[in-house]
Design a protein around this motif. Sequence first.
Motif, short mmCIF file in Angstrom:
data_model
loop_
_atom_site.label_atom_id
_atom_site.label_comp_id
_atom_site.label_asym_id
_atom_site.label_seq_id
_atom_site.Cartn_x
_atom_site.Cartn_y
_atom_site.Cartn_z
N MET A 24 7.55 5.80 5.46
CA MET A 24 6.95 6.02 6.77
C MET A 24 5.85 7.09 6.82
N GLU A 25 5.89 8.07 5.96
CA GLU A 25 4.87 9.11 6.04
C GLU A 25 4.03 9.19 4.77
N ASP A 26 3.78 8.04 4.16
CA ASP A 26 2.95 7.94 2.96
C ASP A 26 1.53 8.38 3.30
N PRO A 27 1.08 9.54 2.79
CA PRO A 27 -0.24 10.05 3.18
C PRO A 27 -1.39 9.14 2.75
N THR A 28 -1.25 8.45 1.63
CA THR A 28 -2.31 7.55 1.17
C THR A 28 -2.44 6.36 2.11
N ALA A 29 -1.31 5.78 2.50
CA ALA A 29 -1.33 4.64 3.42
C ALA A 29 -1.84 5.06 4.80
N LEU A 30 -1.42 6.23 5.29
CA LEU A 30 -1.89 6.72 6.59
C LEU A 30 -3.40 6.96 6.56
N ALA A 31 -3.90 7.52 5.45
CA ALA A 31 -5.34 7.76 5.34
C ALA A 31 -6.11 6.45 5.28
N ALA A 32 -5.59 5.48 4.54
CA ALA A 32 -6.25 4.18 4.47
C ALA A 32 -6.29 3.52 5.84
#
Length: 139
Positions: A24-32
């Motif tokens: 849920m808080e994957d920084p790479t996925a959130l940035a993408a």
Amino acid sequence: MMWIPWEVSESVAQQALRDLAGAMEDPTALAALAGCEVLIPVVAGVSYTHGRPDFVHLLLPLAERKGRHPAALVFTSEERMTRALREVHRYRPVILGQLIEHWPLAGVGLIVDAGHPDSLCLSPRCAKQHGEVSWRPIV
């Protein structure tokens, strides 16, 4: 914030949603996801001035959720928008990260791809903390 070219924005955004379903808080996925274009449904009778990036004039459709704060709806594709909101045929594309940077609504969350199994609900952690809204996925 990284910007994703519109040609691949839909697939990158949808992959980021799948990745966030697992972490849920994957920084790479959130940035993408933040760098991708999303579609804001245009409610009947609303007109926007073409080519103006002025977020003050965007009307965000809100979903009322029993026992929770309301949330604005955005979509990663026309197909997902049409499945969720059959009566809506127009939209305004924006970069999700830019929308979040200019988020005007304290206490209002954001739902990406409402009604789809990969949908993501984001809640503002704090209202305009130091000029930024800090977002977190809702489990």
